[in-house]
Every structure is written in C-alpha cells, then in structure tokens.
Design a protein around this motif. Structure first.
Motif, PDB file in Angstrom:
ATOM      1  N   VAL A 108       4.252  -0.595   3.241  1.00 40.40           N
ATOM      2  CA  VAL A 108       3.670   0.732   3.017  1.00 40.40           C
ATOM      3  C   VAL A 108       4.762   1.639   2.446  1.00 40.40           C
ATOM      4  O   VAL A 108       5.840   1.797   3.046  1.00 40.40           O
ATOM      5  CB  VAL A 108       3.098   1.320   4.316  1.00 40.40           C
ATOM      6  N   GLY A 139      -3.178   2.163   4.427  1.00 45.52           N
ATOM      7  CA  GLY A 139      -1.729   2.246   4.469  1.00 45.52           C
ATOM      8  C   GLY A 139      -1.262   3.234   5.513  1.00 45.52           C
ATOM      9  O   GLY A 139      -1.678   4.395   5.500  1.00 45.52           O
ATOM     10  N   ASN A 176       1.094   5.172   1.503  1.00 43.85           N
ATOM     11  CA  ASN A 176       0.688   5.808   2.741  1.00 43.85           C
ATOM     12  C   ASN A 176      -0.644   6.526   2.538  1.00 43.85           C
ATOM     13  O   ASN A 176      -0.786   7.369   1.653  1.00 43.85           O
ATOM     14  CB  ASN A 176       1.753   6.805   3.202  1.00 43.85           C
ATOM     15  N   LEU A 223       0.845  -1.191   0.000  1.00 46.95           N
ATOM     16  CA  LEU A 223       0.000   0.000   0.000  1.00 46.95           C
ATOM     17  C   LEU A 223       0.882   1.243   0.000  1.00 46.95           C
ATOM     18  O   LEU A 223       2.037   1.225   0.432  1.00 46.95           O
ATOM     19  CB  LEU A 223      -0.914   0.008   1.235  1.00 46.95           C
TER      20      LEU A 223
END
Length: 1217
Positions: free
Chosen positions: A976, A934, A850, A848
């Motif tokens: 992330v 995220g 952020n 993911l």
C-alpha cells in the motif's frame, strides 16, 4: 526310603517291577499300597525252616521289626563288587506287579517276569534271594487264564477280597521269611574254606554261584568255627532301659531260631577255615545279615568280634563298613525302644556323639584305604565314602531339629564330600550324590552352595546326554546317500530325538541361576500368535500404577556380573545341548535384558530361526525395554483439516461484523458454555493419517523390529505394520499411516512391537499434565534413593525377594488417582475437497494506493466426489492483529476504541459481496470476486474459504448443533502506497454575505498533500438531505499541498442525541474509560464525538488518478474536531438580533445611530432595546430571555430584565420584542 538315610544299612530292599501291559498310574497305585508297609513285625514272619535257613529266623515271640524299602530301579551292574561288602545296597527280593488282563495268561506274565529278571540281574548272582509276582484284579473279575494257583511265582490278589491289606502283609511276611532263609544259605557257603577264601580274595570280593562252592565235610564244623554265643533273647518280655554305651558283656538272651544249637566255646578258639584267611570279614557279613534281619543285638556281637580282628589287619574298607553298621545299630535300638536319641545318656557327652564318632572314624578309614591303580575300585570306594558322609550328614540334620547342632557344623561335615574323588564316580552315582548334597544344602539354607552343587549336577547330566548322542547318532553308511564316485558325506543324522526330561533340566537351571541373581525368565516364552497388552492397561488405570510399571523396568541388579555372565553361557550351552532352541533364545535375551550381555544377541537370533525351522510354536515376548519415546500426529494439511462450527452460523444472516473464523456471535468475553475439551482434534473418515513415532535403541547392535503398528481403541482403525531396523545406540523416527473406517472417537494408545521370533507387545504412551509429571519425578527420585541401600542380607536382597517390601509399593497408593489420557481424535463424516485452480492476481501480490478500492478473482474447483452446499468467506490482514491486541490490552480511550473498531469492521481490507453460491457439484468450478481496500500498514492478508456438505439429518447437527467444514487459505501479499495525506481539517465561519447564510452555513477546509510521483484529482462532496449537494475539485501535483474548501450546512443535534454514550461496535460486555473524566468533560467529549460523526456523514472525499482509472477514497477518520470548530459547526436553537431605538418627533421609533455595530445613544435619555428572536429548530419551542447590561450601575431601566417569557414559537418563526 532314601539310599542315604542314616539307617539305610538296616533296610531290606525289595525291588518292584512292572509286568505285562500295566499302565504307569496303575503301577504307581499298587506300588503305593506295598510301600505303605514300612516294616514287618518279626513275630509275623513264618519260621518253619529246619535247615541252615533257620539261622536268621526270628523267635515267634519277638517284637522287633524288619525295615522295608521298595525301590523301583535296580542297582547298576557296576555295583556287583559290593554284594558282600554292602548287602543292604542290593534288592534282596523282587516283586513283580501285574494287572489282570484277558489278553495275557498267568503263564505269559510269569515268563515276562522271568525275562525281566534275566535282563536286570546276571545269572549266578547272590541277590536277589527270592522273587514273586503279584497280579492284582479289579472289581469282580475272575482270573480264568490258565491254572493260576498252580503256577509258581505268581500270586493272584482278587479285587473282591475283603481285607486286602492283611493278605498283602502276609505275602510280604512270606517274602521276608525267604530272604532270611537265603541269608542262612549264603553264610553256609561263606563258612566253607573256599567261601572264606573268596571272601578275602580282594577288597571287594565277588562270590561265585553258590552251586560252585562245595559244602563243608562236617556239617557242624561251621558252627564250631564261630565264637561262643550264649543263649539269650533279643526281645525280652520285660523291657529294660537301653543306652548307647558299649555292648554289655553280661548274659544275653538269644534270638536264634528253633534249630540253632548253643555251643560252649572252648578255651582256645578253633577255626575250620584255616589260618590263611581271617574270618573278620565273615563276622562283618554276619553282622550285616543280622542287622537286616532286625536282630540288632546279635549284629552288635558279630560287629564287635569283627572289629577286634580288624585291629590286627590292614582292612580299612571293611572296618569302616563295620563301624557304620555299629552306628546304625545304636540308632535303631534307641528308636525301637521308644526313647530316641534325645533321651539317651552317656557320660558328659551328647547322646549322638558316639554315633557321630563312629561315622567320622569310618570316613577317615575310607580315605586311608589303599587302592592300587590296576584295580577298578576307585569308583566304588568313592561311592562308599560319599554315602558314608551323606548318612552322617542326614543324622546330624535330623538330630538338629531337637538339639542345638547348628547348620555350620552340619555343613562342615557335608563339605568333606566334595573333592576329587567325585571324578571317580560313575555318572549315575555322581548325579545321585550331588543331588543329595544339594538337597541338604537347600534344607540348611545355604542357597549359594546348593546352586554350586546343582551346576555340577547339570554338568554330569549334559555329559551323559552328549555321550548318549554319540552312541545313538552314529550314521550308518548304508543309510547315507552316496555320490557318483562313491563318496559318502560325513553328515550327522539324529535318528530319534526325545524331549522327555528337558523341562526338569531347564527348571533346575533356572533355579540355579535364580540363586545367583540371574532371572532367566525375565523374557517369557509364550505361544506364538498371542499379543500382550501392557499390564492390561486401559484408560481407567490410575497413572500412578503406570509409573510403577515404568520403575519396574529399571530394577536393581544383584550379584557378581562376571560370574553371572559365565553362568548364563553355561545355561545357553545346556539349552543348546538338549536341544531346546526357544529356551536358548529365552536365556540369551533375558541376560541381554538384565545383564546387558550384548554378545548373546546373535545367539538368540540363530536359536529363534532354528526353532522356527523345527516347527516349534513357542515364541519370546518383547525384551528390549520400552522402544517408544513419543508419538504424535503428523500435522494434517490445512486444506484437509476439519473444523467444528456452530449451527448458529446456518441460521444467522451474513454479517461482516463477526468473521466466520470466530464462529457465532457471542456478546460475552468469557462464555464457559463454549469452552471445549483441549487436546481433541478432528479428522475425516477414510482419509490417511500419519503418525510420527520416535524409537530408541540403547544397544550397541542394530535392533530389528519385525512388525511395528499402531495401537488404537475406539472406532475401527486400519493401519499397516512395517519392518524397522533401528541403528545401534541411536534414536530413530518412523512414520506409520492408517485411516479410520468409522465415525466416532479414536484413541491412539501407543504401538505394537514385534521382534523376529517373538510375539507382539503393546507399549502405551499416555499424556500427562505438568502435575503428573512432577509426581512421577518424585517417585523416580524416591526409587533412586533405594538403590544400593538394602536392609536385607544374602539372598533376601534379590529383586524378586524384596518385591512388596520396597518403597515402590508404598508409593503406589500415594498421590492422586488420576486416569490415563491418550491422543484423542474425533472422526467426522467424509468431507468434500476444494482446490484453488487459478487467481487473477500475479503471484498472489496486490499493489494499492491508500484508500484505493480494487477487486481480484479466485477460481475454486471441487475435486472430491461429494457436492458442496455451504460456502463462506472470511478474511485476515496484517492490520487486524495489531488492532485486536490494542483492544485486548484495554489501554485505549473510549474514543480511540471506537475508531479502532470502526476501522476493523467498516473498513476491511478484503470483502466479498456476491454470496449467492448455492451448490458446487463434483468437478465443478466457481469464480469468486473479492474486493480489496488499500490501507496504510497492511503488508499481507489471506482469504479463508470455508465449505462443507451439510446434511440436515446429521446427528451431530441435530444433537450438538455443530457441523464440520474445511477451509482453503489463499495468501495475498499487499503493498500500500501512502500517496495522499490528509491533514489540517478546520471549520470556518462563512464570510459576511448575508445574515441568513452566516447563520446556517460554514466552511469545511482540509489540506491534502501529494506524496507520490504523479498528480491526483481530489474531490470533496457535500452530502445533505435537505440542502443541495456540491463538490470541490482540485488537482494536486506531485510533492505539493492544496487546501480544499467547501461550504457545508451547519449541523444541529438534539440534546438527546448528544447525551448518548460513545458506542462500541464489537458488542463487548464492558468498555471502561480509563481517562476518569469529569461529568462536564465527558459531556464535551460526547458532544465532540457526535458532531464529528455527523460532519463525516455530510462530507466525503475521493480521489482519482489524473489521466488514469484508479480511484479511491480519502479518509477523514484521523482528523480531530476541536471546540472552536464545534462552535462554528453547531447550529443554535434560536437566532437573537438586538438593536436600540428611540422616539423621533413624530413619535415613531427610529434606530439609534450606530458605527460598525456599536450604538451611540444620547446620554440621560431613555431608549428602547428591540429583540428579534427566530426559532431555528424544526419544532415548536417556548423561549424565555434574560437581559444583562454591563456595567449595570451606569444604566437605568424600566421593567424586568430576567425570565422574560416569549411564548411558544413555531419553527422558523420570528418574534419581535
């Protein structure tokens, strides 16, 4: 009476024989009635004989006694050569004891009695002199079995007789009279020349039948051949004092019978026997018969005459017997006189010294007696010597009770008995001599010497057993199976085996080994099928007692190990020879347990196998110490572990603030009502539990455990026992499994252990606290200090002798009386079982950006037979522990605490919104959609799926408000990327477009940096309730930074709103601000906080991947609001506009010329200050105004400058002053 009593030479032995079908208890009963007559008064003995029988008859007025003894075993035939040398050794009469029975007649009983005598005594023997049979009746029975009164040799004793004891005493007196008459007949035969030649033919002569010895030609010759005997009475009417001095030569009273003629001795003694043979032996026999007849003074005369003749002859055996007879006379006369040895006086000597000197001289003569190898008298000579030593020892032991003879002196006399001559004794005589010797050593307190002699007794007994088996166990060829070629196998067959007496031999063996410090019963024998619990240990037993039992297993050893091992081998050999194979196993295992005799393990194993084949039901208890070191539950898989939950979860609304994993919502950091008992685990009903047991084997051989199973209490628990072989000198781990079949509490106490051929034994393994463990180590140290530091000597140091005196007993009552605790489990009802069938993410990994929001799916399936009606999800991620630790440490400020809690609660990494799952039937699957966010720093996470089958009627739910769930944990790896970085937030005033816009609006600016390798479209939205929305979009290329500016409406917060304290989202009890701010600084901090929260509600940032579908949010929570920003962002309560005016020509007010906001009024003229006040709030406000001019000394004014009341102003109204 004992054969080895110091006065046994004066005992008239009457043999008691059972006759007919009489039981052992009945025979013992009547024998006890006869044995109650220990003596017969001489005056009660009939003296009606007129011939040679009257020679030994007492005077009717005599007050002496005839000492009686009633043995029940005949003298062996091998003792026949001692008939004349030791007549007191043989039964002089035989009394048969019969019981009245309608099956047998008196004639048949008499025939059986005579047949028994022929089997016991050879025909033509001197003894017994007389025989008779007593037939006892019971109750009112009448003996009508033939003419009993006319049958010779059988006397009927009616049961209805009033005074039976007097009648039996009369019968015994008649028997004694016949014995004394028989003495006269024997002496008459010995006085003949042929009889005397037989008497002197050998050391131990055997007299032929009396019928073969012709009587003397002159009936009075036998009398003339005797030395002169003056007439005297042995029992005078007036008693006189008696001493142990030599027999007096003064005038004596005769105790001769009524037909005895006193003869005046001539000056020269004549002899009818001749000069070929000495008559010393005849005198000795006369002395023996007079001693047996109770006429001690006559016996002393003949003994003295015999001794005078023995001095001139080499006849040490007969001389020794004469000395023993004289010593016996002294003892009996002293006792009959009523004084005893303690009142007898001699010159400067102890009262018993002369008696002891005679016995010592006799023993010396026995040793000097020459015995040719061709004569078979070695055994009898050794027997006479041994009996002499035993009588001497018994005399000293009896005297030591009232005198100062120490046990050392007695032991020195008794030690003369043990020597090589014991090997010449027959087996029966040797056992009797050694048994008496051991008994005296035991009475003297010489326990080790007793044990040494008893070992020889056991050796003699085992020799007899082996010889008997060789005689009885010879196989007959006719009974042996033969092969086709006629070969007969040499197979040993035991036709008959009896275990009578084995227990006595084993008891003797255990006693002997116990004296040497060997506990042959360290391993007990019990009946097979019983189970032994460890000291009946239960949960209420104090732990200190359990520790004491542990210390008892390490008792201090005693004795010489090399000697003990040798003795144990002898004990095992004795038990094998009996045979008693359970005892063999017991002895071998006891020595293995206490002496570490490892070589006996195979012996015990063979013995147990043999005992089982022979059908013996006895078994040994467990012997190998404590085999278990630890026990623990093999960790249950998390997917099957029941978890206790509070019933409040079912009543509360679903909330993400408090996760399900932490139970119900509790506002207190410490709640004692929710503290549960430690150590209790939950297990499900009817599910397999595995326990890990660590076992030890301290021996050098492999230890086999036939059965190993768990020991539990509480609810029913089914466990299968297993067979285990523990390698030598190792620690071994095994797994035991089982399942609980009832709900409730289950306690695992330990385990049951069973060795081959043994019984089950329980070994418990409690749980102890650190304090209890420390107390146990103190006890162990105190016990170790006692080892080798005994305050006792000799056999008092034996472990079983010092029990109760050691420190262990005192330690038992010390310390706290805590009870034992065991592994405890709470068995709950059967639980359903879920499994994760599949998931939409590959390998459980998420990638993911952020702030990006995504979702994935997990499909679960019910694989049990129980439906699921409760389903809850909870989540964990790697950022939660760090945040929780920071909160727990309490070092954060109030502002940072709020931000941390906000991030935990409102920005979770995982969330589940679809909560409408109701029931999952068996075999049914359900797909769960889970959202993910995220968050920078998150590397991993997990999804916890809790489920249960809740029954509203469950007693746990109704009573304790708890229920039980299971949980699936689905781990997720999270990556992330920090793509967009937000920084440089600022609040700027609006450029000068219009006065109204400047007053109500401002600019929000923030810098966005793209750290990723692809462009992103960033959008910031303006969200106002009353104002129009707006947005600002920008595309940020990779590696660049863009500033986004968006106009926002200023924010107005009331005083009430900004005075609220900074809240805590976790509902913790107390949150203390450690910054210690002043009141003014705290007000500023609160104002900054609330305006910042209002700003974040009006501005929202989001991003989208350029040309893609991935979207996310831009968080502004890391940006701080400064005081300058606050001044720009904050909307004032009122707007004030000031201007200067003056009068023109027409008396109208005109503005004073200004330049860029600076007025230039004329000097020394009055001008007007005009104020425009606009209420910018949404409610009515009363304003007052103060005017300040600087420098005031250059201004002259009219009117007031402070507290100018403007009145109530309506919202957005304009006031002009």
């Amino acid at each position: 009476m004992d054969n080895h009593a110091f006065a046994s030479l004066a005992h008239v032995r009457i043999l008691l024989l059972p006759v007919g079908a009489i039981s052992q208890p009945t025979f013992s009963k009547y024998a006890a009635e006869l044995r109650s007559f220990e003596s017969i008064r001489l005056g009660d003995i009939p003296t009606d004989a007129k011939d040679e029988r009257a020679r030994f008859m007492p005077n009717p007025l005599s007050t002496g006694h005839l000492q009686l003894s009633f043995p029940t075993h005949p003298v062996p035939l091998s003792h026949s050569p001692l008939t004349l040398l030791r007549p007191s050794l043989f039964p002089l009469a035989v009394i048969g004891i019969a019981y009245s029975s309608h099956k047998d007649s008196i004639q048949s009983l008499n025939a059986q009695f005579n047949a028994s005598l022929l089997d016991l005594f050879p025909a033509g023997g001197v003894f017994p002199i007389t025989k008779t049979c007593f037939m006892f009746e019971e109750g009112d029975e009448n003996t009508s079995m033939g003419s009993g009164s006319e049958t010779a040799g059988v006397v009927v004793i009616p049961g209805m007789m009033g005074n039976k004891r007097i009648y039996i005493g009369t019968l015994l007196a008649d028997v004694c009279s016949q014995i004394l008459g028989g003495f006269g007949i024997i002496i008459s035969a010995l006085e003949s020349p042929l009889g005397n030649e037989y008497l002197n033919s050998s050391v131990m002569p055997i007299l032929p039948p009396l019928s073969e010895i012709p009587p003397p030609l002159n009936p009075d010759a036998n009398l003339n051949a005797l030395p002169p005997i003056p007439q005297y009475s042995s029992q005078p009417e007036v008693p006189r004092p008696f001493t142990l001095s030599a027999v007096p030569t003064l005038k004596r009273n005769s105790t001769a019978g009524p037909t005895f003629r006193p003869v005046q001795a001539p000056k020269k003694r004549l002899s009818a026997i001749g000069t070929a043979s000495s008559h010393a032996r005849l005198y000795k026999v006369l002395g023996d018969f007079f001693l047996l007849a109770g006429r001690t003074e006559d016996a002393a005369i003949w003994y003295n005459e015999a001794l005078l003749l023995f001095k001139n002859t080499n006849d040490p055996v007969w001389q020794a017997c004469t000395l023993e007879g004289m010593a016996t006379i002294s003892i009996i006369d002293s006792w009959s006189a009523g004084h005893g040895l303690q009142n007898s006086t001699t010159s400067n000597k102890e009262p018993w010294s002369e008696v002891s000197d005679k016995l010592i001289q006799a023993a010396t003569l026995y040793l000097k007696a020459p015995v040719s190898d061709g004569e078979k008298t070695h055994s009898l000579m050794a027997y006479l010597y041994s009996c002499s030593i035993l009588r001497h020892t018994n005399l000293l032991f009896s005297v030591s009770i009232i005198s100062g003879i120490n046990r050392t002196a007695i032991s020195n006399v008794l030690s003369q008995l043990h020597g090589p001559w014991l090997l010449h004794l027959g087996s029966r005589e040797r056992i009797a001599i050694l048994e008496a010797t051991a008994g005296i050593y035991a009475c003297l307190g010489y326990r080790r010497k007793e044990a040494y002699i008893l070992r020889e007794v056991l050796g003699c007994i085992m020799d007899l057993m082996v010889c008997g088996r060789e005689e009885d166990g010879v196989p007959q060829a006719s009974a042996m199976p033969t092969s086709a070629d006629g070969f007969v196998p040499t197979l040993g067959m035991r036709m008959f085996e009896s275990s009578d007496g084995n227990e006595s031999i084993l008891r003797l063996l255990k006693h002997t080994c116990g004296v040497l410090g060997i506990d042959l019963e360290a391993v007990r024998l019990v009946e097979e099928g019983t189970a032994v619990r460890e000291g009946n240990v239960d949960s209420s037993m104090p732990s200190i007692l359990y520790h004491r039992e542990l210390m008892d297993e390490h008792c201090e050893t005693f004795g010489w190990p090399e000697l003990q091992v040798g003795v144990v081998r002898e004990a095992v050999a004795v038990a094998e020879a009996l045979p008693d194979f359970p005892a063999v196993a017991q002895f071998a295992l006891s020595s293995l347990k206490t002496l570490q005799a490892h070589h006996l393990y195979s012996t015990s194993a063979r013995a147990l196998m043999t005992a089982r084949r022979r059908g013996d039901s006895r078994a040994v208890e467990y012997w190998s110490g404590r085999p278990i070191l630890s026990i623990s539950l093999v960790p249950i898989p998390d997917i099957r572990l029941p978890i206790e939950k509070s019933g409040s979860i079912l009543r509360a609304e679903a909330s993400n603030v408090v996760p399900l994993l932490q139970g119900g919502k509790d506002p207190f950091l410490y709640n004692p009502r929710k503290i549960t008992a430690k150590g209790k685990s939950f297990v499900a009903l009817n599910e397999i539990l595995e326990f890990s047991l660590v076992l030890q084997n301290p021996y050098i051989f492999d230890l086999e455990l036939k059965a190993l199973s768990l020991s539990t209490s509480g609810v029913q628990f089914e466990s299968q026992e297993i067979r285990v072989v523990i390698p030598a000198s190792s620690i071994h781990e095994v797994i035991l499994s089982g399942k609980a079949t009832e709900t409730g509490e289950l306690f695992v106490r330990g385990c049951y252990v069973q060795t081959p051929g043994g019984i089950r034994r329980e070994f418990i393994l409690p749980l102890f606290t650190a304090e209890e463990e420390e107390r146990f180590y103190r006890i162990k140290s105190a016990f170790a200090c006692e080892v080798g530091r005994s305050k006792y000597t000799g056999l008092a140091c034996l472990p079983w002798s010092t029990e109760g005196r050691s420190q262990k007993k005192r330690l038992t009552v010390s310390g706290a009386r805590t009870t034992l605790n065991f592994l405890e489990f709470n068995v709950v009802a059967e639980q359903p079982l879920l499994r994760v069938r599949r998931a939409s993410i590959t390998h459980g990994a998420l990638m993911l950006f952020n702030g990006e929001t995504s979702s994935f799916r997990i499909t679960i399936e019910n694989v049990s037979q129980i439906p699921i009606n409760f389903l809850r999800l909870a989540f964990e991620d790697s950022t939660i522990p760090l945040s929780q630790q920071a909160l727990a440490e309490g070092d954060l400020s109030v502002f940072d605490t709020y931000e941390t809690e906000f991030d935990l609660i409102h920005k979770p990494v995982f969330s589940w919104e679809n909560k409408d799952v109701s029931i999952i039937e068996r075999g049914q699957g359900v797909t769960l959609s889970i959202s993910s966010l995220g968050k920078v720093g998150c590397t991993s996470g997990s999804v916890h799926i809790s489920y249960a089958n809740i029954n509203e009627s469950d007693p746990n739910l109704q009573q304790s408000d708890v229920f039980y769930t299971r949980q699936i944990v689905y781990p997720v790896m999270v990556t992330v990327y920090h793509a967009l970085d937000c920084c440089g937030m600022d609040i700027l005033p609006l450029p000068a477009y219009s006065a109204e816009m400047i007053m109500l609006w401002c600019l929000f600016a923030v810098d966005i940096r793209n750290n990723y390798g692809m462009p992103f479209d960033v959008v910031f939205d303006r969200l106002h309730e009353d104002a129009p929305t707006g947005e600002s979009c920008v595309t940020i290329p990779p590696g660049t930074m863009s500033r986004i500016v968006i106009p926002i409406e200023k924010i107005f917060l009331t005083e009430e709103q900004i005075s609220k304290p900074i809240p805590t989202l976790s509902d913790r009890q107390f949150v203390v601000d450690k910054a210690k701010l002043s009141e003014a600084d705290a007000n500023v901090q609160r104002k900054l906080f609330w305006y910042r929260e209002a700003l974040f509600k009006s501005v929202h940032g989001r991003w989208k991947e350029t040309g893609g579908t991935r979207v996310g949010e831009i968080s502004l929570r890391q940006q701080r609001l400064s005081l300058p920003m606050l001044e720009v962002l904050r909307l004032e309560n009122a707007r004030v506009q000031l201007s200067l005016c003056c009068d023109d020509i027409d008396q109208e007010l005109v503005s004073v010329p200004s330049d860029g906001g600076t007025y230039h009024p004329p000097v020394n003229e009055f001008v007007y200050l005009r104020a425009r006040i606009t209420n910018l709030t949404t409610y009515s406000v009363v304003f007052t105004m103060d005017i300040y001019m600087n420098p005031s000394e250059y201004v002259v004014h009219e009117g007031i400058l402070s507290d100018i009341s403007l009145g109530a102003s309506q919202p957005w109204s304009l006031e002009i002053l």
